[in-house]
Design a protein around this motif. Structure first.
Motif, PDB file in Angstrom:
ATOM      1  N   UNK A 116       8.787  -9.728 -11.629  1.00 39.95           N
ATOM      2  CA  UNK A 116       8.367 -11.025 -12.137  1.00 39.95           C
ATOM      3  C   UNK A 116       7.503 -10.871 -13.392  1.00 39.95           C
ATOM      4  N   UNK A 117       6.613  -9.889 -13.396  1.00 42.05           N
ATOM      5  CA  UNK A 117       5.784  -9.646 -14.589  1.00 42.05           C
ATOM      6  C   UNK A 117       6.669  -9.307 -15.788  1.00 42.05           C
ATOM      7  N   UNK A 118       7.683  -8.494 -15.566  1.00 40.04           N
ATOM      8  CA  UNK A 118       8.602  -8.147 -16.653  1.00 40.04           C
ATOM      9  C   UNK A 118       9.373  -9.368 -17.145  1.00 40.04           C
ATOM     10  N   UNK A 119       9.814 -10.205 -16.220  1.00 41.81           N
ATOM     11  CA  UNK A 119      10.549 -11.420 -16.604  1.00 41.81           C
ATOM     12  C   UNK A 119       9.653 -12.388 -17.369  1.00 41.81           C
ATOM     13  N   UNK A 176       7.280  -6.399   0.404  1.00 39.93           N
ATOM     14  CA  UNK A 176       8.384  -6.492   1.350  1.00 39.93           C
ATOM     15  C   UNK A 176       9.731  -6.203   0.710  1.00 39.93           C
ATOM     16  N   UNK A 177       9.831  -6.358  -0.607  1.00 39.42           N
ATOM     17  CA  UNK A 177      11.102  -6.180  -1.312  1.00 39.42           C
ATOM     18  C   UNK A 177      10.856  -5.292  -2.512  1.00 39.42           C
ATOM     19  N   UNK A 178      11.600  -4.188  -2.583  1.00 39.37           N
ATOM     20  CA  UNK A 178      11.483  -3.251  -3.699  1.00 39.37           C
ATOM     21  C   UNK A 178      12.887  -2.936  -4.188  1.00 39.37           C
ATOM     22  N   UNK A 179      13.068  -2.986  -5.508  1.00 38.04           N
ATOM     23  CA  UNK A 179      14.346  -2.657  -6.125  1.00 38.04           C
ATOM     24  C   UNK A 179      14.055  -1.752  -7.311  1.00 38.04           C
ATOM     25  N   UNK A 180      14.687  -0.599  -7.349  1.00 36.74           N
ATOM     26  CA  UNK A 180      14.465   0.399  -8.399  1.00 36.74           C
ATOM     27  C   UNK A 180      12.977   0.737  -8.539  1.00 36.74           C
ATOM     28  N   UNK A 182      10.399  -0.954  -8.049  1.00 30.91           N
ATOM     29  CA  UNK A 182       9.523  -2.038  -8.478  1.00 30.91           C
ATOM     30  C   UNK A 182       9.554  -3.168  -7.455  1.00 30.91           C
ATOM     31  N   UNK A 183       8.373  -3.706  -7.156  1.00 30.98           N
ATOM     32  CA  UNK A 183       8.282  -4.830  -6.229  1.00 30.98           C
ATOM     33  C   UNK A 183       8.716  -6.114  -6.943  1.00 30.98           C
TER      34      UNK A 183
END
Length: 162
Positions: free
Chosen positions: A141-144, A129-133, A135-136
């Protein structure tokens, strides 16, 4: 200027709380429906914050708490990566919430009963529902969580030296 271990743990704790608040705020602002995996990730961020704050003030067990921090972050990487994988699949039989609730879903639903505004899972794990650059939210969250894992390893190495 060198960052002390206590301040580093406090910074990790504040970052985890901040990410939880941002995820909740974006969800409320854009009327997103969080899924059980989204809510479980919120719980993992809160657990990261609690462990980091304990480590900041419990010098004698910092190495142990750094290990717990790393394990929690690794669990977050796994959870967010699994959700990202579900988002790339088109097979709805893999969807969370299909069939009998798993232990993870029962934990999430229990927290949802305690504090519905923060932990109520009403969405599907495969929806983006939310994509930025490109990436969902699960990808971000996986990157964080991976960044928290790296920080935990770095902090554990520092705790071993002191």
């Amino acid at each position: 200027m060198r960052l002390s271990q206590r301040h580093a743990f406090i910074l990790v704790g504040l970052a985890a709380l901040g990410l939880t608040a941002v995820a909740w705020g974006i969800g409320e602002w854009l009327h997103l429906q969080p899924c059980p995996l989204c809510i479980f990730q919120r719980l993992l961020y809160l657990l990261l914050a609690a462990i980091a704050f304990c480590a900041a003030f419990a010098r004698l067990v910092r190495r142990l708490l750094s290990g717990l921090l790393a394990l929690t972050a690794a669990g977050g990487v796994a959870t967010a990566s699994y959700q990202s994988w579900l988002q790339w699949q088109s097979d709805t039989s893999l969807e969370c919430g299909v069939g009998a609730p798993s232990l993870l879903e029962r934990i999430v639903y229990w927290f949802g009963e305690l504090w519905p505004q923060m932990f109520m899972a009403t969405g599907f794990c495969s929806s983006k529902e939310w994509v930025f650059l490109y990436l969902s939210m699960a990808n971000w969250s996986a990157l964080c969580f991976f960044a928290f894992l790296l920080a935990a390893v770095w902090l554990a190495r520092g705790a071993a030296r002191s």
